[in-house]
Every structure is written in C-alpha cells, then in structure tokens.
Design a protein around this motif. Structure first.
Motif, PDB file in Angstrom:
ATOM      1  N   PHE A  35       0.867  -1.117  -0.098  1.00  0.00           N
ATOM      2  CA  PHE A  35       0.079   0.264   0.209  1.00  0.00           C
ATOM      3  C   PHE A  35       0.831   1.404   0.129  1.00  0.00           C
ATOM      4  O   PHE A  35       1.838   1.239   0.717  1.00  0.00           O
ATOM      5  N   GLY A  36       0.882   2.090  -0.959  1.00  0.00           N
ATOM      6  CA  GLY A  36       1.265   3.401  -1.182  1.00  0.00           C
ATOM      7  C   GLY A  36       0.864   4.512   0.036  1.00  0.00           C
ATOM      8  O   GLY A  36      -0.078   4.168   0.579  1.00  0.00           O
ATOM      9  N   GLY A  37       1.356   5.494  -0.183  1.00  0.00           N
ATOM     10  CA  GLY A  37       1.393   6.676   0.891  1.00  0.00           C
ATOM     11  C   GLY A  37      -0.154   7.355   0.972  1.00  0.00           C
ATOM     12  O   GLY A  37      -0.730   7.252   2.102  1.00  0.00           O
ATOM     13  N   THR A  38      -0.721   7.451   0.105  1.00  0.00           N
ATOM     14  CA  THR A  38      -2.045   7.946   0.081  1.00  0.00           C
ATOM     15  C   THR A  38      -2.977   6.902   0.638  1.00  0.00           C
ATOM     16  O   THR A  38      -4.049   7.008   1.069  1.00  0.00           O
ATOM     17  N   ALA A  76       5.057   5.121   4.118  1.00  0.00           N
ATOM     18  CA  ALA A  76       4.790   6.061   5.109  1.00  0.00           C
ATOM     19  C   ALA A  76       3.511   6.822   4.651  1.00  0.00           C
ATOM     20  O   ALA A  76       3.113   6.649   3.497  1.00  0.00           O
ATOM     21  N   MET A  77       2.877   7.399   5.659  1.00  0.00           N
ATOM     22  CA  MET A  77       1.605   8.229   5.127  1.00  0.00           C
ATOM     23  C   MET A  77       1.956   9.293   4.155  1.00  0.00           C
ATOM     24  O   MET A  77       3.123   9.841   4.289  1.00  0.00           O
ATOM     25  N   ALA A  78       1.101   9.491   3.082  1.00  0.00           N
ATOM     26  CA  ALA A  78       1.327  10.552   1.803  1.00  0.00           C
ATOM     27  C   ALA A  78       1.982  11.807   2.827  1.00  0.00           C
ATOM     28  O   ALA A  78       1.392  12.385   3.731  1.00  0.00           O
ATOM     29  N   GLY A  79       3.120  12.377   2.255  1.00  0.00           N
ATOM     30  CA  GLY A  79       3.736  13.808   2.778  1.00  0.00           C
ATOM     31  C   GLY A  79       4.705  13.482   3.855  1.00  0.00           C
ATOM     32  O   GLY A  79       5.530  14.152   4.133  1.00  0.00           O
ATOM     33  N   THR A  80       4.623  12.387   4.462  1.00  0.00           N
ATOM     34  CA  THR A  80       5.486  12.094   5.718  1.00  0.00           C
ATOM     35  C   THR A  80       7.078  12.084   5.113  1.00  0.00           C
ATOM     36  O   THR A  80       7.977  12.841   5.823  1.00  0.00           O
ATOM     37  N   THR A  81       7.394  11.443   4.101  1.00  0.00           N
ATOM     38  CA  THR A  81       8.696  11.363   3.758  1.00  0.00           C
ATOM     39  C   THR A  81       9.230  12.784   3.314  1.00  0.00           C
ATOM     40  O   THR A  81      10.471  13.221   3.713  1.00  0.00           O
ATOM     41  N   ASN A  82       8.359  13.421   2.396  1.00  0.00           N
ATOM     42  CA  ASN A  82       8.918  14.826   2.029  1.00  0.00           C
ATOM     43  C   ASN A  82       8.947  15.736   3.328  1.00  0.00           C
ATOM     44  O   ASN A  82       9.940  16.174   3.234  1.00  0.00           O
ATOM     45  N   GLN A  83       8.137  15.541   4.156  1.00  0.00           N
ATOM     46  CA  GLN A  83       8.344  16.174   5.502  1.00  0.00           C
ATOM     47  C   GLN A  83      10.011  15.999   6.302  1.00  0.00           C
ATOM     48  O   GLN A  83      10.653  16.561   6.598  1.00  0.00           O
ATOM     49  N   LEU A  84      10.191  14.492   6.052  1.00  0.00           N
ATOM     50  CA  LEU A  84      11.290  14.196   6.777  1.00  0.00           C
ATOM     51  C   LEU A  84      12.611  14.428   6.105  1.00  0.00           C
ATOM     52  O   LEU A  84      13.579  14.933   6.587  1.00  0.00           O
ATOM     53  N   VAL A  85      12.472  14.390   4.793  1.00  0.00           N
ATOM     54  CA  VAL A  85      13.608  14.839   3.843  1.00  0.00           C
ATOM     55  C   VAL A  85      13.899  16.440   3.991  1.00  0.00           C
ATOM     56  O   VAL A  85      14.994  16.742   4.184  1.00  0.00           O
ATOM     57  N   ILE A 125       5.853   3.918  11.550  1.00  0.00           N
ATOM     58  CA  ILE A 125       4.598   4.321  12.016  1.00  0.00           C
ATOM     59  C   ILE A 125       3.623   3.584  11.332  1.00  0.00           C
ATOM     60  O   ILE A 125       2.707   2.945  12.251  1.00  0.00           O
ATOM     61  N   THR A 126       3.473   3.488  10.039  1.00  0.00           N
ATOM     62  CA  THR A 126       2.313   2.979   9.446  1.00  0.00           C
ATOM     63  C   THR A 126       2.501   1.526   9.692  1.00  0.00           C
ATOM     64  O   THR A 126       1.417   0.874  10.075  1.00  0.00           O
ATOM     65  N   VAL A 127       3.612   0.662   9.444  1.00  0.00           N
ATOM     66  CA  VAL A 127       3.436  -0.588   9.888  1.00  0.00           C
ATOM     67  C   VAL A 127       2.978  -1.053  11.342  1.00  0.00           C
ATOM     68  O   VAL A 127       2.018  -1.989  11.669  1.00  0.00           O
ATOM     69  N   GLY A 128       3.461  -0.221  12.543  1.00  0.00           N
ATOM     70  CA  GLY A 128       2.774  -0.547  13.661  1.00  0.00           C
ATOM     71  C   GLY A 128       1.172  -0.289  13.946  1.00  0.00           C
ATOM     72  O   GLY A 128       0.671  -0.859  14.556  1.00  0.00           O
ATOM     73  N   LEU A 129       0.819   0.912  13.267  1.00  0.00           N
ATOM     74  CA  LEU A 129      -0.450   1.339  13.123  1.00  0.00           C
ATOM     75  C   LEU A 129      -1.289   0.140  12.625  1.00  0.00           C
ATOM     76  O   LEU A 129      -2.140  -0.177  12.759  1.00  0.00           O
ATOM     77  N   MET A 130      -0.795  -0.243  11.355  1.00  0.00           N
ATOM     78  CA  MET A 130      -1.611  -1.336  10.516  1.00  0.00           C
ATOM     79  C   MET A 130      -1.644  -2.815  11.492  1.00  0.00           C
ATOM     80  O   MET A 130      -2.616  -3.493  11.671  1.00  0.00           O
ATOM     81  N   ALA A 131      -0.340  -2.965  12.123  1.00  0.00           N
ATOM     82  CA  ALA A 131      -0.523  -4.378  13.224  1.00  0.00           C
ATOM     83  C   ALA A 131      -1.567  -4.046  14.254  1.00  0.00           C
ATOM     84  O   ALA A 131      -2.418  -4.925  14.238  1.00  0.00           O
ATOM     85  N   LEU A 132      -1.805  -2.798  14.537  1.00  0.00           N
ATOM     86  CA  LEU A 132      -2.610  -2.616  15.859  1.00  0.00           C
ATOM     87  C   LEU A 132      -3.999  -2.662  15.361  1.00  0.00           C
ATOM     88  O   LEU A 132      -5.049  -3.173  15.964  1.00  0.00           O
ATOM     89  N   VAL A 133      -4.277  -2.052  14.066  1.00  0.00           N
ATOM     90  CA  VAL A 133      -5.712  -2.301  13.392  1.00  0.00           C
ATOM     91  C   VAL A 133      -6.120  -3.522  13.338  1.00  0.00           C
ATOM     92  O   VAL A 133      -7.191  -3.947  13.457  1.00  0.00           O
ATOM     93  N   LEU A 134      -5.201  -4.313  12.358  1.00  0.00           N
ATOM     94  CA  LEU A 134      -5.655  -5.614  12.316  1.00  0.00           C
ATOM     95  C   LEU A 134      -5.728  -6.554  13.498  1.00  0.00           C
ATOM     96  O   LEU A 134      -6.714  -7.293  13.563  1.00  0.00           O
ATOM     97  N   GLN A 135      -5.214  -6.286  14.631  1.00  0.00           N
ATOM     98  CA  GLN A 135      -5.228  -7.092  15.857  1.00  0.00           C
ATOM     99  C   GLN A 135      -6.518  -6.557  16.546  1.00  0.00           C
ATOM    100  O   GLN A 135      -7.107  -7.326  16.936  1.00  0.00           O
ATOM    101  N   ALA A 136      -6.863  -5.360  16.486  1.00  0.00           N
ATOM    102  CA  ALA A 136      -8.129  -4.797  16.902  1.00  0.00           C
ATOM    103  C   ALA A 136      -9.171  -5.505  16.245  1.00  0.00           C
ATOM    104  O   ALA A 136     -10.380  -5.211  16.715  1.00  0.00           O
TER     105      ALA A 136
END
Ligand code: ADP
Ligand code: ASP
Ligand code: MG
Length: 414
Positions: free
Chosen positions: A4-7, A38-47, A84-95
């Motif tokens: 899954f891509g950023g958007t 990463a969430m859309a826009g995040t990598t740009n911000q980090l760069v 961040i996104t992989v942790g959140l996805m694991a939490l969502v799936l577990q939930a």
C-alpha cells in the motif's frame, strides 16, 4: 503480497480500508505479507527536515564549513515514516481479530549495500517472515528500508517501497505482488495530465520498465527490473475501489500488442551545451570522462558541427539536481576540453513514447516529429532505443506535447 502506497495509508481510516483487503485475502485462505509506505507527505517532511538540519552549516556563528552531508543519518530520519504505518496497521488488524505483527526492514532480513539514501538490496533472509506467515500471522513490513552492510538502517531511494514489495514477494515465492495505489492501474499516460488516458489491462515488463525509468512514477524503476528478473507477477490497482487493475507480465501473455502503449514525461532534466569545441577525436571522452568520474549520468547527446566545419557544439542532458555540479566539473576541465563557453537550461522536459510494437513497425518516430512540428514545438534533442523514442522540449510545452501525441497514436479513451 500486498503493498500500500502513501495515500492508501494516509490516516487511520485509510489504514482500516487497507486492512479490509488484508482480511479479504485471509478469508480466501491466503497467507498475507503486507508492505507499507509512510503516510502521504511524511517522507517529504522528513527529507525537508534533514536538509534543514544540514543547512545549519551556514550558521554565521560557526567558524568552519562543517562535515559533508551524512547520508546514514539522513536514512535514520527518513526511514521512520514507514515504522509508524506498519505499527498502526498491526494494531488495526489485531483490533479486528486478525493476528498480525510488524517488521522493520532489518527484522524482515532485508539486507542492502552501504549506499545510504539510494541503497540496493543485496540479500533477503526470508526466514523470520516465513515463520510468521506459517503461524497464520500477517507480516506487516516497512517498505523503503533495509539493514546496510555497515549495520545501520538504509533507504532504497524515493518510491522504494515498490522495490521492497517485489523483492520480498520474490524471496517468499509469492503468487502475486499487488501494488495498491491512488490510481486503478497503469494508464497510457499520467491520468493527472491527460483526462482521456486509458487504463491498460496488461503491460509488458519491458514497457513498464521504460515507462518508469522515463518518468512514470506509478512504480519505482527498480521494482520493475526486479519483477522482470524474478518473474514476479505484479498487479497495480486502486486501494479505493474494486476495479480490476493492470497486470505487468511477460510479452507472451499479451494477445494483441499496440505499437505504442504509453507516453511518459520527466521534468527532472537539464540541458548543457558545450559550445565551439574542437572537432577532433577524443573530445567527447574529454567532456564525459570527468562527468562520469563525478558520478553524473548523462542521458541524451547531440553533436552539431559548426559552419566552418572545424568546431562543434555538444549538447546533452543531466538530471536537474546535478546541473550545478556538472557545470562546475566542466568549468574545471575547460582547458583540457578546449571549449569556448557553456550554456545551461533547466526549463526542459523529456517526453517519450514507448511500445514493444516499435520493433516491428516503422514510422513511430516520424509520427512523433510531425505531430510536434504541427504545433510548432521545437525538438532540442532525441534519443531512441528499440522500444522508445524520447525528445527534449521546452518545459512549457510538456502537457501540450503529451496530449497531442496521445491523440496521434490513437491512445485516447473513446
Ligand atoms: P503511491 O504513493 O501509492 O506509491 P505514487 O504517487 O508513487 O503512489 O504513484 C501513483 C501516481 O503515479 C498516480 O497518482 C499518477 O499520477 C502517477 N502516474 C504517472 N504516470 C502514470 C501512468 N502511466 N499510469 C498511472 N499512474 C501514473
Ligand atoms: N515513503 C517513501 C517515499 O515517499 C517510499 C515509498 O513510498 O515508496 O519515497
Ligand atoms: Mg510510489
């Protein structure tokens, strides 16, 4: 494999939407490995933060010029978006009652070379992911990053999550690699530029490779090269609707081949002219040698001989981000090369038509030149390969050129 891509993971709602597809796969009895951006826009911000940090070298309060940019620290920063996104996805799936666990690139056994910021994958130890999947647990892996030979985190270059996904799919022997994005497939050209672009049901690896390397950002170029080398069937589709996507596959899986399949463009170009060089053997080597040693890639090249027949102009393109460095290198070797002056222009764009049908059909380039001439668009340089023709035009004509060519090759949607 589902990527899954950023958007598609831009907030919790979107992550939940992506999780729906994971659940559907699980319900169908599949073992699912998920790769996330990463969430859309995040990598740009980090760069941008990393660059701003490095700009502190210009602080008038410090005496020296400071150390050169440390790409390993850059990687430390920009690799966090995916964590961040992989942790959140694991939490969502577990939930939602689906067993899941997240992995960093290092934890997933993805090893790279030490070229921080643009690392290449060297090996994958798929053991940890295999164990996880064998337990019936969804493995959710960070795209874009791996563990470098120096023991530090490294990133694979922008858009690199596609490459992570294909590489992991190959290592796991996955049946398919689904790339979920914000468009429902690969189109004849960027649908954001040409509203009448048509979705392709299938595209060959070779064409996709050319499309990507010539500017179509829908897949990272290296992901396509990997898919081709390892025969991974890649499907590009939307995470937001259930329309069938585009299958990237080998030529023999495509029944009827168009002569031209697509048009790509890149604004990442700059043109340099080395004016009035002596027209003698060794000049091209004298010009391109220093550029190669400085690791600057040269793309299109045109040489024109002046009227007196004694001197020539050499025109070529480099990536826009390397223009200043390339000009400095050439200036430095001015006497060795022996030229009169340099000209630079970064208001240019490369427009390319691509199709494996070109191998057996003449006249594709002619149609291109005629179409552009009819609109008064000047061609500044040309390059060709077996399955593509690229031209360099003034940047302001990019969209017009693409639209005209799209119509000329019969690609418009009915
Ligand atoms: P993701 O964040 O999912 O990786 P990207 O932004 O990297 O998504 O890639 C998807 C984008 O690629 C689309 O929104 C589209 O504007 C662009 N694109 C460029 N050329 C094409 C093409 N030929 N077909 C489809 N999309 C294209
Ligand atoms: N997050 C990274 C980028 O924006 C990698 C990716 O999304 O593919 O470039
Ligand atoms: Mg992408």
């Amino acid at each position: 494999m589902q990527k899954f891509g950023g958007t598609s993971v831009a907030d919790i709602d979107r992550i939940r939407n992506a999780a729906r597809r994971v659940r559907a796969g699980m319900a169908a009895g599949e073992r699912i490995c998920v790769v996330l951006s990463a969430m859309a826009g995040t990598t740009n911000q980090l760069v941008a933060w990393s660059e701003a940090a490095a700009e502190c070298r210009n602080d008038p309060a410090v005496p020296g010029p400071g150390a050169p940019f440390d790409w390993a620290e850059y990687d430390r920063v920009v690799a966090t978006g995916e964590e961040i996104t992989v942790g959140l996805m694991a939490l969502v799936l577990q939930a939602q009652g689906v067993p899941a666990r997240s992995f960093t690139g290092a934890e997933a056994g993805l090893r790279t070379d030490e070229a921080h910021g643009k690392a290449r994958i060297e090996a994958i130890d798929a053991g940890p992911l295999r164990d996880c999947l064998a337990r019936g647990t969804v493995a959710v892996v960070t795209g874009f990053q791996g563990l470098a030979a120096d023991g530090r985190v490294a990133t694979l270059g922008r858009g690199g999550s596609d490459t992570s996904a294909v590489a992991l799919a190959a290592a796991l022997g996955a049946e398919r690699c689904d790339i979920f994005t914000d468009v429902d497939g690969v189109y004849t050209t960027d649908p954001r530029i040409v509203a009448r672009a048509r979705k392709l049901d299938r595209i060959t690896y070779e064409e996709m490779l050319e499309m990507a390397s010539l500017g179509a950002k829908v897949l990272q170029t290296r992901s396509v090269a990997l898919a081709m080398a390892h025969n991974v069937r890649v499907q590009v589709l939307s995470s937001f609707d259930d329309a069938p996507g585009t299958l990237v596959c080998s030529e023999d899986e495509i029944m009827e081949q168009q002569i031209v399949s697509g048009i790509a463009y890149s604004r990442d170009e700059a043109r340099i002219t080395v004016a009035q060089v002596n027209d003698r053997p060794g000049v091209a080597a004298a010009i391109f040698g220093p550029l190669a040693r400085a690791n600057i890639n040269v793309d299109m090249i045109v040489q024109s001989v002046s009227r007196d027949g004694r001197s020539a102009n050499l025109t070529f393109t480099v990536a826009r981000s390397e223009l200043a460095r390339a000009m400095a290198e050439l200036e430095e070797h001015r006497t060795a090369v022996g030229f009169d002056h340099l000209l630079a222009d970064d208001n240019v764009a490369k427009v390319s038509v691509i199709g494996v049908g070109m191998r057996s059909h003449a006249g594709v380039a002619h149609t291109m030149f005629e179409t552009l001439a009819a609109k008064g668009i000047n061609i500044q340089a040309i390059s060709t390969s077996e399955i593509k023709v690229s031209v360099l035009v003034a940047e302001e004509y990019t969209e017009l050129a693409i639209r005209m060519l799209h119509t000329a090759y019969g690609l418009d949607r009915a």
